[in-house]
Structures are given as structure tokens and as C-alpha cells.
Design a protein around this motif. Structure first.
Motif, PDB file in Angstrom:
ATOM      1  N   LEU A 134       0.857  -1.189   0.000  1.00  0.00           N
ATOM      2  CA  LEU A 134       0.000   0.000   0.000  1.00  0.00           C
ATOM      3  C   LEU A 134       0.891   1.236   0.000  1.00  0.00           C
ATOM      4  N   ILE A 135       0.768   2.062  -1.055  1.00  0.00           N
ATOM      5  CA  ILE A 135       1.623   3.244  -1.161  1.00  0.00           C
ATOM      6  C   ILE A 135       0.772   4.482  -1.424  1.00  0.00           C
ATOM      7  N   ASN A 136       1.372   5.638  -1.129  1.00  0.00           N
ATOM      8  CA  ASN A 136       0.668   6.914  -1.236  1.00  0.00           C
ATOM      9  C   ASN A 136       1.594   7.938  -1.870  1.00  0.00           C
ATOM     10  N   ILE A 137       0.992   8.945  -2.517  1.00  0.00           N
ATOM     11  CA  ILE A 137       1.785  10.100  -2.950  1.00  0.00           C
ATOM     12  C   ILE A 137       1.348  11.304  -2.147  1.00  0.00           C
ATOM     13  N   HIS A 138       2.340  12.035  -1.652  1.00  0.00           N
ATOM     14  CA  HIS A 138       2.070  13.194  -0.808  1.00  0.00           C
ATOM     15  C   HIS A 138       2.828  14.394  -1.375  1.00  0.00           C
ATOM     16  N   PRO A 139       2.156  15.562  -1.439  1.00  0.00           N
ATOM     17  CA  PRO A 139       2.792  16.713  -2.062  1.00  0.00           C
ATOM     18  C   PRO A 139       3.682  17.515  -1.105  1.00  0.00           C
ATOM     19  N   SER A 140       4.724  16.862  -0.616  1.00  0.00           N
ATOM     20  CA  SER A 140       5.780  17.576   0.116  1.00  0.00           C
ATOM     21  C   SER A 140       6.997  16.671   0.166  1.00  0.00           C
ATOM     22  N   GLU A 178      12.611  25.334  -1.550  1.00  0.00           N
ATOM     23  CA  GLU A 178      12.484  24.059  -2.247  1.00  0.00           C
ATOM     24  C   GLU A 178      11.244  23.325  -1.736  1.00  0.00           C
ATOM     25  N   HIS A 179      10.620  22.589  -2.630  1.00  0.00           N
ATOM     26  CA  HIS A 179       9.399  21.838  -2.298  1.00  0.00           C
ATOM     27  C   HIS A 179       9.417  20.577  -3.162  1.00  0.00           C
ATOM     28  N   GLY A 180       8.370  19.767  -3.082  1.00  0.00           N
ATOM     29  CA  GLY A 180       8.363  18.580  -3.912  1.00  0.00           C
ATOM     30  C   GLY A 180       7.299  17.598  -3.505  1.00  0.00           C
ATOM     31  N   ALA A 231      10.736  13.763  -5.502  1.00  0.00           N
ATOM     32  CA  ALA A 231      11.138  14.701  -6.555  1.00  0.00           C
ATOM     33  C   ALA A 231      11.092  16.102  -5.971  1.00  0.00           C
ATOM     34  N   ARG A 232      12.037  16.939  -6.396  1.00  0.00           N
ATOM     35  CA  ARG A 232      12.159  18.295  -5.859  1.00  0.00           C
ATOM     36  C   ARG A 232      11.843  19.315  -6.930  1.00  0.00           C
ATOM     37  N   VAL A 233      11.256  20.435  -6.503  1.00  0.00           N
ATOM     38  CA  VAL A 233      11.064  21.578  -7.403  1.00  0.00           C
ATOM     39  C   VAL A 233      11.481  22.829  -6.644  1.00  0.00           C
ATOM     40  N   PRO A 234      11.897  23.877  -7.372  1.00  0.00           N
ATOM     41  CA  PRO A 234      12.205  25.134  -6.689  1.00  0.00           C
ATOM     42  C   PRO A 234      10.918  25.882  -6.352  1.00  0.00           C
ATOM     43  N   VAL A 235      10.958  26.647  -5.276  1.00  0.00           N
ATOM     44  CA  VAL A 235       9.913  27.646  -5.028  1.00  0.00           C
ATOM     45  C   VAL A 235      10.416  28.930  -5.685  1.00  0.00           C
ATOM     46  N   ARG A 248       5.150  12.104 -12.895  1.00  0.00           N
ATOM     47  CA  ARG A 248       6.333  11.352 -13.329  1.00  0.00           C
ATOM     48  C   ARG A 248       6.773  10.372 -12.239  1.00  0.00           C
ATOM     49  N   LEU A 249       6.717  10.869 -10.989  1.00  0.00           N
ATOM     50  CA  LEU A 249       7.273  10.097  -9.870  1.00  0.00           C
ATOM     51  C   LEU A 249       6.424   8.869  -9.517  1.00  0.00           C
ATOM     52  N   TYR A 250       5.102   9.030  -9.542  1.00  0.00           N
ATOM     53  CA  TYR A 250       4.265   7.927  -9.037  1.00  0.00           C
ATOM     54  C   TYR A 250       4.395   6.674  -9.920  1.00  0.00           C
ATOM     55  N   PRO A 251       4.309   6.814 -11.251  1.00  0.00           N
ATOM     56  CA  PRO A 251       4.519   5.612 -12.071  1.00  0.00           C
ATOM     57  C   PRO A 251       5.898   4.984 -11.874  1.00  0.00           C
ATOM     58  N   GLU A 252       6.895   5.834 -11.658  1.00  0.00           N
ATOM     59  CA  GLU A 252       8.255   5.307 -11.448  1.00  0.00           C
ATOM     60  C   GLU A 252       8.320   4.518 -10.133  1.00  0.00           C
ATOM     61  N   ALA A 253       7.696   5.048  -9.083  1.00  0.00           N
ATOM     62  CA  ALA A 253       7.707   4.364  -7.789  1.00  0.00           C
ATOM     63  C   ALA A 253       6.905   3.064  -7.840  1.00  0.00           C
ATOM     64  N   LEU A 254       5.759   3.085  -8.517  1.00  0.00           N
ATOM     65  CA  LEU A 254       4.966   1.852  -8.636  1.00  0.00           C
ATOM     66  C   LEU A 254       5.724   0.808  -9.439  1.00  0.00           C
ATOM     67  N   ARG A 255       6.451   1.246 -10.448  1.00  0.00           N
ATOM     68  CA  ARG A 255       7.265   0.304 -11.219  1.00  0.00           C
ATOM     69  C   ARG A 255       8.251  -0.422 -10.294  1.00  0.00           C
TER      70      ARG A 255
END
Ligand code: GRF
Length: 195
Positions: free
Chosen positions: A108-114, A135-137, A156-160, A179-186
Motif C-alpha cells: 500500500l503506497i501513497n503520494i504526498h505533495p511535500s 524548495e518543495h516537492g 522529486a524536488r522543485v524550486p519555489v 512522473r514520480l508515481y509511475p516510477e515508484a509503482l514500477r
């Protein structure tokens, strides 16, 4: 490829991460297939999107059950009827019972926006801006009983940027989520990560 891992996705709303997973899973060499999308809200926009991709959908309302455990048992029963072995939370806005989390532990996995462990909980983008972060991600993590607390699988990181609002920042993070979620599920489906 044969031996694709069957995956169910749990949503409550628009389902853009769900769509990213569905689209990734269409690739012949992707190691997972989406067997169903479940929502706790019958009106969730993502249910229609899933159906338009030919994916089975279901929803249940808490009001039809005496308590959280009963709802979560019915949810597990539905996921198992679909044959799901792995479960992705994608904007599923509901606290899960300890029994549900324990039943699916490691699957069981989750994606969280931070960038967990920073900014657990809601309204992450506004809180990141208010704190003056540069920085955020986003983070994909295994789900454990503590909210947004399980071990990270990928980040994954993004600039503020100057002038960002919560909406512009959320949009920048969302590109990375997709991009990240499919990569993590893979990686989970291949057995490259475990918990
Ligand atoms: C995403 O920001 C996700 O990180 C969070 O809830 C949001 C869901 O968006 N858990 P969507 O429904 O996938 O578009």
C-alpha cells in the motif's frame, strides 16, 4: 509482458495521479496493470476518467456502514474481488483503519505533495510558501498507521520561485507527481523496494 502485478487505485477527486498511473501501465513493458479504481465519493471525477479508459470502478459511501472498520473491510473485499495485490492511494482523502493498513502493509503506497518528513498533512503548498522555503516537492511512500509517515520510496524536488502562489507551486509539484508515481509503482511491482 506476462506477470504484471494487479494494482487498485483509491481516489476521492479529480484523479490526475490515477490517470498518470493508468497511462504508464498501458506500456507493454510496464510491470503492473490497473485492475480497478475505487472511490469513497461516487461523484469523484476520476471515476469517469477511469471508466473512459475501460477500467472497472466502484464506490462506497461511509453512510452505508456502521463504522470505519466495516467500511474498510468492504473496501478490501472489493479490491480483492478485482484481484488487486498492490494498492495506490492517489488523493484518497480518508483516514484508513489500522486493520486496513495492516492487511495491505508493504503493498500500500501513497503520494504526498511535500518532501516528507516535512509538511505532513493538508495545505502543503500554502504552508511551504508561508515558511519561506526555497524548495518543495513530492514523496511516494509506504503507508503505515501514522499519517504521511511511512518509509519513502521516491522523491522529486522543485524550486519555489519568486511570485509563486499556492496554485502555481502546486502545478509545478503536480508535474513531478505524475512522473514520480509511475516510477515508484514500477519499482514496487518489480520488487525493487519493500517494507
Ligand atoms: C495530489 O496532490 C496528491 O499528492 C495528494 O492529493 C492530490 C491528488 O490529486 N495526495 P489528483 O486527484 O491525483 O489530481
Amino acid at each position: 509482458m506476462t506477470g504484471k502485478r494487479p494494482v487498485a487505485i483509491l481516489i476521492s477527486g479529480r484523479g490526475s495521479n490515477m490517470t498518470a498511473l493508468i497511462e504508464a501501465a498501458q506500456a507493454p513493458d510496464y510491470p503492473a496493470r490497473i485492475v480497478g479504481v475505487f472511490s469513497n465519493r461516487a461523484a469523484a471525477q476520476g471515476l469517469q476518467t477511469a471508466a473512459s479508459h475501460g477500467i472497472a470502478t466502484a464506490s462506497l459511501a461511509q453512510s452505508a456502514f456502521p463504522d470505519r472498520d466495516a467500511f474498510d473491510q468492504a473496501m478490501t473485499a472489493q479490491l480483492e474481488r478485482w484481484g488487486a495485490e498492490l494498492v495506490c492511494l492517489a488523493g484518497f482523502m480518508r483516514i484508513l483503519s489500522p486493520a486496513f493498513v495492516s492487511h495491505w502493509q508493504g503493498r500500500l503506497i501513497n503520494i504526498h505533495p511535500s518532501l516528507l518528513p516535512a509538511y505532513k498533512g493538508l495545505d502543503t503548498h500554502a504552508r511551504v510558501l508561508a515558511a519561506g522555503e526555497t524548495e518543495h516537492g513530492c514523496t511516494v511512500h509506504f503507508v503505515t498507521p501514522g499519517l504521511d509517515e511511512g518509509p519513502a520510496i521516491a522523491q522529486a524536488r522543485v524550486p519555489v520561485l519568486p511570485g509563486d502562489t499556492a496554485d502555481t507551486l502546486a502545478a509545478r509539484v503536480l508535474v513531478e507527481e505524475h512522473r514520480l508515481y509511475p516510477e515508484a509503482l514500477r519499482r514496487l511491482a518489480l520488487g525493487d523496494v519493500s517494507f
